[in-house]
Design an enzyme around this catalytic site. Sequence first.
Site, PDB file in Angstrom:
ATOM      1  N   GLY A  10     -14.099  -2.856   0.139  1.00  0.00           N
ATOM      2  CA  GLY A  10     -13.446  -3.425  -1.031  1.00  0.00           C
ATOM      3  C   GLY A  10     -14.412  -4.466  -1.930  1.00  0.00           C
ATOM      4  O   GLY A  10     -13.687  -5.389  -2.735  1.00  0.00           O
ATOM      5  N   GLY A  13     -14.552  -4.940  -5.660  1.00  0.00           N
ATOM      6  CA  GLY A  13     -13.649  -5.672  -6.823  1.00  0.00           C
ATOM      7  C   GLY A  13     -14.542  -7.199  -7.686  1.00  0.00           C
ATOM      8  O   GLY A  13     -14.918  -7.490  -6.633  1.00  0.00           O
ATOM      9  N   ASP A  36     -18.111  -0.951   0.574  1.00  0.00           N
ATOM     10  CA  ASP A  36     -17.693  -0.596  -0.340  1.00  0.00           C
ATOM     11  C   ASP A  36     -17.405   0.960  -0.872  1.00  0.00           C
ATOM     12  O   ASP A  36     -18.969   1.547  -0.467  1.00  0.00           O
ATOM     13  CB  ASP A  36     -17.909  -0.977  -1.753  1.00  0.00           C
ATOM     14  CG  ASP A  36     -16.432  -1.007  -2.420  1.00  0.00           C
ATOM     15  OD1 ASP A  36     -15.964  -2.164  -2.826  1.00  0.00           O
ATOM     16  OD2 ASP A  36     -16.695   0.119  -3.674  1.00  0.00           O
ATOM     17  N   ILE A  37     -16.754   1.996  -0.828  1.00  0.00           N
ATOM     18  CA  ILE A  37     -17.160   3.196  -1.384  1.00  0.00           C
ATOM     19  C   ILE A  37     -18.413   3.775  -2.904  1.00  0.00           C
ATOM     20  O   ILE A  37     -19.038   4.250  -3.023  1.00  0.00           O
ATOM     21  CB  ILE A  37     -15.726   4.723  -2.066  1.00  0.00           C
ATOM     22  CG1 ILE A  37     -15.727   5.381  -2.126  1.00  0.00           C
ATOM     23  CG2 ILE A  37     -15.331   3.131  -3.814  1.00  0.00           C
ATOM     24  CD1 ILE A  37     -14.563   6.350  -2.011  1.00  0.00           C
ATOM     25  N   ILE A  56     -13.553   3.663   3.888  1.00  0.00           N
ATOM     26  CA  ILE A  56     -12.370   3.123   5.141  1.00  0.00           C
ATOM     27  C   ILE A  56     -11.852   4.565   5.519  1.00  0.00           C
ATOM     28  O   ILE A  56     -10.882   3.853   6.716  1.00  0.00           O
ATOM     29  CB  ILE A  56     -10.998   1.733   4.052  1.00  0.00           C
ATOM     30  CG1 ILE A  56     -10.619   2.862   3.425  1.00  0.00           C
ATOM     31  CG2 ILE A  56     -12.365   1.431   3.885  1.00  0.00           C
ATOM     32  CD1 ILE A  56      -9.641   1.427   3.189  1.00  0.00           C
ATOM     33  N   TYR A 155       2.700   0.944  -4.711  1.00  0.00           N
ATOM     34  CA  TYR A 155       1.250  -0.453  -4.567  1.00  0.00           C
ATOM     35  C   TYR A 155       2.065  -1.061  -3.572  1.00  0.00           C
ATOM     36  O   TYR A 155       2.039  -1.590  -2.129  1.00  0.00           O
ATOM     37  CB  TYR A 155       0.480  -0.654  -5.573  1.00  0.00           C
ATOM     38  CG  TYR A 155       0.010  -1.587  -5.542  1.00  0.00           C
ATOM     39  CD1 TYR A 155      -1.393  -2.348  -4.381  1.00  0.00           C
ATOM     40  CD2 TYR A 155       0.146  -2.635  -5.203  1.00  0.00           C
ATOM     41  CE1 TYR A 155      -1.890  -2.879  -4.398  1.00  0.00           C
ATOM     42  CE2 TYR A 155      -0.902  -4.046  -5.734  1.00  0.00           C
ATOM     43  CZ  TYR A 155      -1.716  -4.188  -5.092  1.00  0.00           C
ATOM     44  OH  TYR A 155      -2.067  -5.333  -4.893  1.00  0.00           O
TER      45      TYR A 155
HETATM   46  C1  AKB Z   1      -1.607  -5.706 -10.355  1.00  0.00           C
HETATM   47  O1  AKB Z   1      -0.966  -6.011 -11.013  1.00  0.00           O
HETATM   48  O2  AKB Z   1      -1.161  -4.111  -9.388  1.00  0.00           O
HETATM   49  C2  AKB Z   1      -2.183  -6.562  -9.277  1.00  0.00           C
HETATM   50  C3  AKB Z   1      -1.211  -7.258  -8.361  1.00  0.00           C
HETATM   51  C4  AKB Z   1       0.043  -7.747  -8.665  1.00  0.00           C
HETATM   52  O3  AKB Z   1      -0.742  -7.113  -7.034  1.00  0.00           O
HETATM   53  N1  AKB Z   1      -2.993  -7.148 -10.176  1.00  0.00           N
END
Ligand code: AKB
Length: 340
Positions: A10, A13, A36-37, A56, A155
């Site tokens: 990655g 980024g 990285d893709i 990945i 996430y």
């Molecule tokens: C997001 O906003 O997803 C990121 C984080 C806080 O991990 N910047």
Amino acid sequence: MRPQIILITGANGEVGHGLIRQLAEQPDMPPVVVLDIRGLDERIHPLVYETKIGDILDTALLETLINEYEIVTIFHLAALLSTHSEFNPEGAHRVNVQGTVNLLHMATQQSRLRGEAVKFIFPSSIAVYGLPDLATKAAAGAVKEDEYTQPTTMYGCNKLYCEHLGRYYTFHYQQLAATNPLPGVDFRAVRFPGLISALTMPTGGTSDYAPEMLHAAAAGKDYDCFVREDARIPFMAMPDAISALLTLASTPAERLSRRVYNVTSFNPSAAELCDITRAAFPKANIHYAPHLKRQAIVDSWPADVDDTAARRDWGWKPAYDLQTAFGDYLIPTIAQQHHG
Ligand code: AKB
């Protein structure tokens, strides 16, 4: 003999760019290979040894990497951030979790080949936290690593689980095997707050209102801030984020009392960010147009985190506070980009 390298996934980024620049200034470091893709920005290209364009999730590609190189350290930065992940949670899970498992497995194989644990440096996030309501957030203050870990985003769930996987691969991998499988992986993670870079813009995060506001003001563009004025989470200037990754990576393992560390620098409200931006760019046209669902994600993240363990174990100390991050780094660098 395969050449020794540092692998950065990655890498294209904003953390990747900063990390590559810093590593390039350290002459005693092994060369950097990036995966990285999207490939790698042309401006950064001369600073790396090789760029692999790929995914990945492609285990055959990872296999070729360990055949070609002796990987000593992996900075596994590839991830879909919190806002992007909510639009495709299963896709995010594949990249954020399966991708990390693939890298951890590759690191384990590599550790066995070289007879020494590969360092696996992982950026986790304040998204691993989930505070149930604003009253709890206000009462909680600076949250410790093991408190309130009930994330509301895919996430956040992914990052929290990957922290556990890192601990598993470091201490318990194949624990029932007849022969001792060590050396394993030497996993270390920092939980980043929102990051603000003068050089790049994040994509797909929920803390993005801070860098978006600042970069829009510098470019003379209007900005509708997607959180309320009182929204408050921790932030950090990008150079400190890079220094956290490199310092944690270089700390002797015996000094680490844990494998996952909070780090933070400052925690302004959106209104405070707006004031400091307007002071630097008086023509800034910033309005508040809260997006209720993104606001709810920010509300579930702590107003502050306790980084005592990082300070104690590996001497973590950010170089920038709120005033110097804006006054000495962000505003002069951004203004120079826009006005030459
Ligand atoms: C997001 O906003 O997803 C990121 C984080 C806080 O991990 N910047």
